[in-house]
Design a protein around this motif. Structure first.
Motif, PDB file in Angstrom:
ATOM      1  N   ALA A   1     -10.930   3.060   3.403  1.00 28.70           N
ATOM      2  CA  ALA A   1      -9.621   2.545   2.996  1.00 28.70           C
ATOM      3  C   ALA A   1      -8.561   2.900   4.034  1.00 28.70           C
ATOM      4  CB  ALA A   1      -9.237   3.102   1.627  1.00 28.70           C
ATOM      5  N   ILE A   2      -8.615   4.131   4.543  1.00 26.28           N
ATOM      6  CA  ILE A   2      -7.636   4.568   5.537  1.00 26.28           C
ATOM      7  C   ILE A   2      -7.800   3.786   6.838  1.00 26.28           C
ATOM      8  CG2 ILE A   2      -6.904   6.521   6.968  1.00 26.28           C
ATOM      9  CD1 ILE A   2      -7.450   8.358   4.627  1.00 26.28           C
ATOM     10  N   GLU A   3      -9.050   3.523   7.230  1.00 25.22           N
ATOM     11  CA  GLU A   3      -9.282   2.746   8.455  1.00 25.22           C
ATOM     12  C   GLU A   3      -8.772   1.325   8.291  1.00 25.22           C
ATOM     13  OE1 GLU A   3     -10.148   1.824  12.232  1.00 25.22           O
ATOM     14  OE2 GLU A   3     -10.272   3.821  11.333  1.00 25.22           O
ATOM     15  N   ASN A   4      -8.949   0.751   7.108  1.00 25.71           N
ATOM     16  CA  ASN A   4      -8.439  -0.590   6.835  1.00 25.71           C
ATOM     17  C   ASN A   4      -6.915  -0.622   6.958  1.00 25.71           C
ATOM     18  OD1 ASN A   4      -7.254  -2.445   4.395  1.00 25.71           O
ATOM     19  ND2 ASN A   4      -8.954  -3.458   5.446  1.00 25.71           N
ATOM     20  N   ILE A   5      -6.252   0.380   6.410  1.00 26.59           N
ATOM     21  CA  ILE A   5      -4.796   0.476   6.509  1.00 26.59           C
ATOM     22  C   ILE A   5      -4.368   0.632   7.969  1.00 26.59           C
ATOM     23  CG2 ILE A   5      -2.813   1.944   5.946  1.00 26.59           C
ATOM     24  CD1 ILE A   5      -4.183   2.508   3.244  1.00 26.59           C
TER      25      ILE A   5
ATOM     26  N   VAL B   1       3.081   5.219   5.128  1.00 23.85           N
ATOM     27  CA  VAL B   1       1.834   4.826   4.486  1.00 23.85           C
ATOM     28  C   VAL B   1       0.655   5.721   4.882  1.00 23.85           C
ATOM     29  CG1 VAL B   1       1.363   3.069   6.274  1.00 23.85           C
ATOM     30  CG2 VAL B   1       0.301   2.870   4.016  1.00 23.85           C
ATOM     31  N   LEU B   2       0.525   6.078   6.161  1.00 25.51           N
ATOM     32  CA  LEU B   2      -0.605   6.920   6.563  1.00 25.51           C
ATOM     33  C   LEU B   2      -0.487   8.354   6.058  1.00 25.51           C
ATOM     34  CD1 LEU B   2      -1.853   5.934  10.127  1.00 25.51           C
ATOM     35  CD2 LEU B   2      -2.988   5.677   7.928  1.00 25.51           C
TER      36      LEU B   2
ATOM     37  N   TRP C   1       0.824  -1.205   0.000  1.00 28.69           N
ATOM     38  CA  TRP C   1       0.000   0.000   0.000  1.00 28.69           C
ATOM     39  C   TRP C   1       0.862   1.261   0.000  1.00 28.69           C
ATOM     40  CZ3 TRP C   1      -4.289   1.854  -1.442  1.00 28.69           C
ATOM     41  CH2 TRP C   1      -5.479   1.116  -1.418  1.00 28.69           C
ATOM     42  N   GLU C   2       1.939   1.253   0.781  1.00 25.38           N
ATOM     43  CA  GLU C   2       2.803   2.433   0.833  1.00 25.38           C
ATOM     44  C   GLU C   2       3.392   2.736  -0.542  1.00 25.38           C
ATOM     45  OE1 GLU C   2       7.009   3.680   2.936  1.00 25.38           O
ATOM     46  OE2 GLU C   2       5.476   2.714   4.182  1.00 25.38           O
ATOM     47  N   LEU C   3       3.860   1.705  -1.245  1.00 17.42           N
ATOM     48  CA  LEU C   3       4.428   1.902  -2.574  1.00 17.42           C
ATOM     49  C   LEU C   3       3.372   2.384  -3.569  1.00 17.42           C
ATOM     50  CD1 LEU C   3       6.659  -1.308  -2.695  1.00 17.42           C
ATOM     51  CD2 LEU C   3       7.475   1.058  -2.578  1.00 17.42           C
ATOM     52  N   LEU C   4       2.162   1.838  -3.470  1.00 18.91           N
ATOM     53  CA  LEU C   4       1.107   2.246  -4.394  1.00 18.91           C
ATOM     54  C   LEU C   4       0.694   3.700  -4.159  1.00 18.91           C
ATOM     55  CD1 LEU C   4      -0.636   0.823  -6.633  1.00 18.91           C
ATOM     56  CD2 LEU C   4      -2.478   0.757  -4.931  1.00 18.91           C
ATOM     57  N   LEU C   5       0.613   4.093  -2.905  1.00 17.18           N
ATOM     58  CA  LEU C   5       0.247   5.472  -2.577  1.00 17.18           C
ATOM     59  C   LEU C   5       1.331   6.456  -3.040  1.00 17.18           C
ATOM     60  CD1 LEU C   5      -1.209   4.788   0.961  1.00 17.18           C
ATOM     61  CD2 LEU C   5      -2.511   5.709  -0.968  1.00 17.18           C
TER      62      LEU C   5
END
Length: 329
Positions: A113-117, A94-95, A44-48
């Motif tokens: 999505a943020i809560e899931n992360i 990531v956040l 997720w961090e890389l995708l963001l």
């Protein structure tokens, strides 16, 4: 034509997600949930970061961490890149990346999505300090993890037109265990301590943000185990054994009871009347009475479960039909 910088990040993000799935689905791997959360957060961090680079024409500064520093003369402060111990410029986590993308007018993410992360981060952070051994936690992590994969696949397709169907983005169901593992994984347990607190947090947040199939992003997905009558030899055998002291206790709710034993006496007789030569006579009663002692076929319950003084009545599983009909054919 040279591929844009964010393209390589999208590829790395995809491979990190695939690695997370492979680890989670590996048979006999005891640290699956914790390792999955670490790798999935990396994906997720890389995708963001790729999304932020795309929005900022591949400028690295858009994902770098800059901080104020006192000038050499000491007369003021200026912004300078923050360095790690190796001397490389640090990038956002990531956040912070998620919060930046949240502000975009198009191709953004939402609070689900943020809560899931955030829940994945809780799993990861607890994994660093504790070994999260909990039967209920297995199920909760799968719900959050499956939603994370679903969210990731949607974002990759929407933001970068990246089709991930070839990777079979799916977590192996927790039910693919021994019969004992199935029951212990899905039903509640008495876990306490750090793992229990984490499982409670995941459950609370999933209730706060219920799953909606039509939404692009979700906090968790519903994982449900159902017992289905199946003659397949490869099916997991489940036997009702009330007299076995070593049998695993499974508590059924009133709703579960009504699903498994939906027929009253009149409904049973109505179904049997379609059988040739059937008559509601003494022969039928002699066949029926012994079957009523089998908990797989019949249960006695209150007509009004809320009132303990309510009268009782027998309710039958449709499976009793086969046991009776075979005496008439």
């Amino acid at each position: 034509m040279r591929r844009p910088r964010y393209g390589s990040l999208v590829e790395k993000a995809t491979q990190a997600a695939v690695a997370a799935i492979e680890v989670y689905n590996k048979p006999g791997f005891k640290y699956r949930e914790e390792t999955f959360s670490i790798l999935m957060l990396n994906a997720w961090e890389l995708l963001l970061k790729a999304r932020i680079l795309k929005a900022n024409r591949n400028k690295l500064r858009s994902i770098e961490v800059w901080e104020p520093r006192i000038t050499k003369t000491g007369s003021g402060k200026r912004l300078a890149p923050k360095k790690n111990r190796a001397g490389n410029t640090m990038t956002i986590g990531v956040l912070p990346g998620a919060n930046i993308v949240r502000q975009y007018a198009q191709d953004s993410i939402d609070d689900h999505a943020i809560e899931n992360i955030s829940l994945l981060m809780e799993i990861r952070d607890n994994a660093i300090h504790f070994h999260n051994v909990s039967r209920d936690l297995h199920k909760r992590v799968q719900e959050v993890g499956a939603a994370a994969l679903r969210n990731f696949a949607f974002a990759a397709r929407k933001w970068f037109n990246c089709d991930l169907s070839q990777y079979q983005f799916a977590l192996m169901p927790v039910a693919f265990e021994t019969p004992a593992g199935v029951i212990q994984t899905v039903f509640n347990d008495d876990t306490k301590g750090a793992a229990g607190k984490l499982a409670k947090l995941l459950a609370d947040q999933e209730r706060k943000f219920p799953f909606e199939a039509a939404k692009p992003f979700n906090v968790g997905v519903e994982v449900e185990l159902k017992f289905v009558r199946n003659a397949n030899a490869q099916a997991i055998p489940v036997i009702v054994s009330p007299n076995d002291p070593n049998a695993i206790r499974v508590t059924l709710s009133e709703e579960d009871m009504l699903k498994r034993y939906p027929w009253d006496y009149r409904t049973l007789c109505k179904a049997l009347r379609k059988t040739p030569n059937f008559k509601e006579n003494e022969r039928f009663h002699k066949l029926r009475r012994p079957l009523e002692d089998d908990p797989r076929l019949c249960r006695v319950r209150l007509l009004d479960p809320r009132n303990k003084k309510s009268s009782k009545q027998r309710f039958y599983s449709p499976a009793i039909l086969d046991e009776i009909v075979k005496h008439y054919v």
